[in-house]
Design a protein around this motif. Sequence first.
Motif, PDB file in Angstrom:
ATOM      1  N   THR A 147      28.720  -0.437  -3.827  1.00  0.00           N
ATOM      2  CA  THR A 147      27.580  -1.322  -3.996  1.00  0.00           C
ATOM      3  C   THR A 147      26.915  -1.084  -5.351  1.00  0.00           C
ATOM      4  O   THR A 147      27.355  -0.213  -6.107  1.00  0.00           O
ATOM      5  CB  THR A 147      26.575  -1.146  -2.835  1.00  0.00           C
ATOM      6  N   VAL A 148      25.873  -1.873  -5.645  1.00  0.00           N
ATOM      7  CA  VAL A 148      25.236  -1.800  -6.956  1.00  0.00           C
ATOM      8  C   VAL A 148      24.246  -0.639  -7.007  1.00  0.00           C
ATOM      9  O   VAL A 148      23.113  -0.784  -7.464  1.00  0.00           O
ATOM     10  CB  VAL A 148      24.509  -3.125  -7.292  1.00  0.00           C
ATOM     11  N   ALA A 149      24.682   0.516  -6.522  1.00  0.00           N
ATOM     12  CA  ALA A 149      23.839   1.717  -6.538  1.00  0.00           C
ATOM     13  C   ALA A 149      24.639   2.876  -7.103  1.00  0.00           C
ATOM     14  O   ALA A 149      25.757   2.695  -7.570  1.00  0.00           O
ATOM     15  CB  ALA A 149      23.361   2.028  -5.123  1.00  0.00           C
ATOM     16  N   GLY A 150      24.059   4.072  -7.058  1.00  0.00           N
ATOM     17  CA  GLY A 150      24.706   5.237  -7.639  1.00  0.00           C
ATOM     18  C   GLY A 150      24.270   5.416  -9.078  1.00  0.00           C
ATOM     19  O   GLY A 150      23.445   4.657  -9.596  1.00  0.00           O
ATOM     20  N   LEU A 152      17.741   9.149  -5.080  1.00  0.00           N
ATOM     21  CA  LEU A 152      18.839   9.510  -4.171  1.00  0.00           C
ATOM     22  C   LEU A 152      20.149   8.931  -4.703  1.00  0.00           C
ATOM     23  O   LEU A 152      20.160   7.852  -5.286  1.00  0.00           O
ATOM     24  CB  LEU A 152      18.561   8.944  -2.762  1.00  0.00           C
ATOM     25  N   HIS A 153      21.226   9.670  -4.478  1.00  0.00           N
ATOM     26  CA  HIS A 153      22.558   9.195  -4.840  1.00  0.00           C
ATOM     27  C   HIS A 153      22.644   8.737  -6.295  1.00  0.00           C
ATOM     28  O   HIS A 153      23.271   7.730  -6.609  1.00  0.00           O
ATOM     29  CB  HIS A 153      23.008   8.067  -3.901  1.00  0.00           C
ATOM     30  N   GLY A 154      22.001   9.479  -7.153  1.00  0.00           N
ATOM     31  CA  GLY A 154      22.173   9.241  -8.584  1.00  0.00           C
ATOM     32  C   GLY A 154      21.243   8.244  -9.220  1.00  0.00           C
ATOM     33  O   GLY A 154      21.286   8.042 -10.428  1.00  0.00           O
ATOM     34  N   ASN A 155      20.401   7.579  -8.428  1.00  0.00           N
ATOM     35  CA  ASN A 155      19.488   6.597  -9.045  1.00  0.00           C
ATOM     36  C   ASN A 155      18.105   6.619  -8.420  1.00  0.00           C
ATOM     37  O   ASN A 155      17.920   7.044  -7.288  1.00  0.00           O
ATOM     38  CB  ASN A 155      20.081   5.184  -9.020  1.00  0.00           C
ATOM     39  N   ARG A 156      17.132   6.155  -9.237  1.00  0.00           N
ATOM     40  CA  ARG A 156      15.786   5.969  -8.703  1.00  0.00           C
ATOM     41  C   ARG A 156      15.688   4.542  -8.198  1.00  0.00           C
ATOM     42  O   ARG A 156      16.046   3.593  -8.880  1.00  0.00           O
ATOM     43  CB  ARG A 156      14.725   6.211  -9.774  1.00  0.00           C
ATOM     44  N   ILE A 209      16.105  38.890  -8.515  1.00  0.00           N
ATOM     45  CA  ILE A 209      15.517  37.561  -8.726  1.00  0.00           C
ATOM     46  C   ILE A 209      15.755  36.748  -7.451  1.00  0.00           C
ATOM     47  O   ILE A 209      16.861  36.766  -6.897  1.00  0.00           O
ATOM     48  CB  ILE A 209      16.175  36.838  -9.928  1.00  0.00           C
ATOM     49  N   ILE A 210      14.706  36.073  -7.004  1.00  0.00           N
ATOM     50  CA  ILE A 210      14.816  35.295  -5.768  1.00  0.00           C
ATOM     51  C   ILE A 210      14.948  33.816  -6.081  1.00  0.00           C
ATOM     52  O   ILE A 210      14.125  33.245  -6.805  1.00  0.00           O
ATOM     53  CB  ILE A 210      13.563  35.519  -4.892  1.00  0.00           C
ATOM     54  N   GLU A 211      15.999  33.223  -5.546  1.00  0.00           N
ATOM     55  CA  GLU A 211      16.093  31.762  -5.556  1.00  0.00           C
ATOM     56  C   GLU A 211      15.702  31.303  -4.170  1.00  0.00           C
ATOM     57  O   GLU A 211      16.270  31.758  -3.179  1.00  0.00           O
ATOM     58  CB  GLU A 211      17.535  31.319  -5.809  1.00  0.00           C
ATOM     59  N   LEU A 212      14.728  30.404  -4.125  1.00  0.00           N
ATOM     60  CA  LEU A 212      14.270  29.904  -2.832  1.00  0.00           C
ATOM     61  C   LEU A 212      14.539  28.402  -2.788  1.00  0.00           C
ATOM     62  O   LEU A 212      14.037  27.652  -3.633  1.00  0.00           O
ATOM     63  CB  LEU A 212      12.775  30.209  -2.693  1.00  0.00           C
ATOM     64  N   GLY A 213      15.358  28.004  -1.828  1.00  0.00           N
ATOM     65  CA  GLY A 213      15.747  26.596  -1.742  1.00  0.00           C
ATOM     66  C   GLY A 213      14.650  25.737  -1.143  1.00  0.00           C
ATOM     67  O   GLY A 213      14.030  26.120  -0.154  1.00  0.00           O
ATOM     68  N   MET A 214      14.398  24.590  -1.750  1.00  0.00           N
ATOM     69  CA  MET A 214      13.482  23.600  -1.179  1.00  0.00           C
ATOM     70  C   MET A 214      14.358  22.649  -0.372  1.00  0.00           C
ATOM     71  O   MET A 214      15.159  21.913  -0.942  1.00  0.00           O
ATOM     72  CB  MET A 214      12.769  22.824  -2.289  1.00  0.00           C
ATOM     73  N   PRO A 215      14.263  22.684   0.955  1.00  0.00           N
ATOM     74  CA  PRO A 215      15.212  21.894   1.747  1.00  0.00           C
ATOM     75  C   PRO A 215      15.102  20.399   1.481  1.00  0.00           C
ATOM     76  O   PRO A 215      14.010  19.880   1.280  1.00  0.00           O
ATOM     77  CB  PRO A 215      14.832  22.225   3.194  1.00  0.00           C
ATOM     78  N   PHE A 216      16.275  19.756   1.473  1.00  0.00           N
ATOM     79  CA  PHE A 216      16.345  18.303   1.268  1.00  0.00           C
ATOM     80  C   PHE A 216      17.329  17.721   2.282  1.00  0.00           C
ATOM     81  O   PHE A 216      18.342  18.342   2.585  1.00  0.00           O
ATOM     82  CB  PHE A 216      16.799  18.005  -0.170  1.00  0.00           C
ATOM     83  N   SER A 217      17.001  16.547   2.778  1.00  0.00           N
ATOM     84  CA  SER A 217      17.835  15.925   3.813  1.00  0.00           C
ATOM     85  C   SER A 217      19.236  15.575   3.325  1.00  0.00           C
ATOM     86  O   SER A 217      20.160  15.477   4.114  1.00  0.00           O
ATOM     87  CB  SER A 217      17.148  14.647   4.314  1.00  0.00           C
ATOM     88  N   ASP A 218      19.404  15.364   2.026  1.00  0.00           N
ATOM     89  CA  ASP A 218      20.675  14.897   1.480  1.00  0.00           C
ATOM     90  C   ASP A 218      21.160  15.748   0.306  1.00  0.00           C
ATOM     91  O   ASP A 218      21.218  15.264  -0.828  1.00  0.00           O
ATOM     92  CB  ASP A 218      20.553  13.425   1.072  1.00  0.00           C
ATOM     93  N   PRO A 219      21.519  17.003   0.596  1.00  0.00           N
ATOM     94  CA  PRO A 219      21.889  17.910  -0.489  1.00  0.00           C
ATOM     95  C   PRO A 219      23.323  17.693  -0.985  1.00  0.00           C
ATOM     96  O   PRO A 219      24.257  18.357  -0.552  1.00  0.00           O
ATOM     97  CB  PRO A 219      21.727  19.297   0.145  1.00  0.00           C
TER      98      PRO A 219
END
Lengths: 409, 279
Positions: free
Chosen positions: A200-203, A289-293, B50-60
Amino acid sequence: MNQPVDVSKSLPDANGLFGSFGGRFVAETLMPLILELQDEYTIAKNDPEFQRQLAYFQGDYVGRPSPLYFAERLTEYFGGASIYLKREELNHTGAHKINNCIGQVLLAKQMGKKRIIAETGAGMHGVATATVAARFGLPCVIYMGATDIERQQPNVFRMKLLGAEVIPVTSGTGTLKDAMNEALRDWVTNVDDTFYIIGTVAGPHPYPAMVRDFQAVIGHETRAQMLEKKGRLPDSLVACIGGGSNAMGMFHPFLDDLDVKMIGVEAGGKGVKSGLHAASLNGGTPGVLHGNRTYLLQNEDGQIIDAHSISAGLDYPGIGPEHAWLHEQGRVEYVSATDDEALEAFQVCCRQEGIIPALETAHALAEVAKRAPGLPREHLMVVNLSGRGDKDMMSVAHHLGEKFGVKQL
Amino acid sequence: MTHTSRLEHCFAALKQQNRPALVSYLTAGDPDAETSRRLLHGLPKAGVDIIELGMPFSDPMADGPAIQKAALRALNNGQTQAKTLEMVRRFREEDSTTPIVLMGYYNPIYCYGVERFLTDAAKAGVDGLIVVDLPPEHDEELCQPAAQHNIDFIRLATPTTDAKRLPKVLANASGFIYYVSVAGVTGGSAPTPERLEGAVAGLREHTELPIAVGFGIRTAEQAATIGRFSDAVVVGSALVDCIENANTPDEAVERVHGLVSELAESVRACREVNEPQVC
């Protein structure tokens, strides 16, 4: 004539931005690859041999041009505007998706890539990708959310028949966004030999512009066909929007024709107010998300929320960045249609025109049902009939089954 | 910049001791807020530099299954950006020297508001940021504003970063350079030391900044081998797996700190000439 707005075809800018939307928000591992892709695409765009090959495959393989059909019975049924259907569902593989896949696979060959990957939601992009991969003799891996695999079995089987490996994605919520995450993870791991065909036109840039350009054949044909049939441009264009590729392909060649009104229809699910929808512009906020704003469905802490739609192909919590920009510019009107409205329009189209549309496309038809009756017959309204509904038989049977004596699934 | 950061102090001190830093990664709020707090507070004593602390994200997108699951555990238990910053603030009440680098994706920062985030992060005692999906092309988003708050922006260099691109990657980098050992996601295949050593040497020709190596490092042996030629060794997924595999919070804490101690011992000894076998 209104004042010209700045919807110049020169966008995106060099950084891939449409206003503040778009960009290249990807991991460093992918950056060199994305920059290379951008260079290669720029070359291909201006290379007569590439364009000749593209035109050849669009014609003899895809079956273009697709007809612009005057839907006489639908026009009568709604009793207002003259309705034309741009028959993208007649393309090989049954949707507009192949327009883009042919373009990208030619680019993959030009770049010497040996392996194709893609994400898919409803499976139409997966099928189109598997198709071109088969045609060009490239191994193909399709990432598909486990939830979507369940509801789109026929397309899963098609992809397998075409020789693709379909990998179920169970991470996250097991839907299209997670399939895209997984495809990005594959890509970052196999950067040297793999081409990622985004559907699609995203990314990240250049994908939104590149996919748009490959899909713009829809709008270019529509323009020429309407001029030939009626001697003038259409008054309005209507298309459904998940990521937004069929809509962008239809709209883009008309952006500078300010008298042509454009309406993008998002999936309203159970209603935008219910929170259960896939309407990123009508019910989301800007994010990355997914490479784009772009506009995203997310909570206030920036965590992505699941989209909800009866149609798997619109079930995505984001939208192409150029749509986000056109929304803010006010050039395109973005509305939404609910699951129920889409199902109703789906049936009307079947019975009035003998055309079974995809559930995605039915969202565009639902907007036509609202808009066409109030307009005069001289009003020329073009609907992008982006895909056919064969794949949706199971879902529709599930929702309407009892009405037709089909056993509930 | 006249300001001397915790990261600078840390690397200077380790240079004196002729050993690399041990950098640990854990996701904030994993598996729950209280256990995560105990894990964090025990890290320096267990030997983390050195501490790396992850900020959780739904889509990593850049993380493998281990860290994906960690993020979901944390989010399902109610972790937020504000809570992550609060964890740092409380940690700083007890420990004013161990550098903390927040690692994650841009969207949760963007939604929090960049200026507000940087102000709160600086106040909480955050030393640096690693934001996976902000390449130098987007430096105006966060990298440059972070410098105004004296927060380092740690840049990732990868096997795909070629000589042509490297200057761009290094241009606004600060704190240290994080060399991603393999093209792939976190917790993937192990890097080959020979190729890594060459890559790190190549980087040194272009930067004075310390060089950390991460992705795919799981064992004390690997840490020792890589610590011989890098300034820091990052271990993440292996620690996060300890949480996943533990049956109780106590067991998670014990396992994580146990593995950290092993790793710490190993990096402390890895450059000692009398123990060539270990290296």
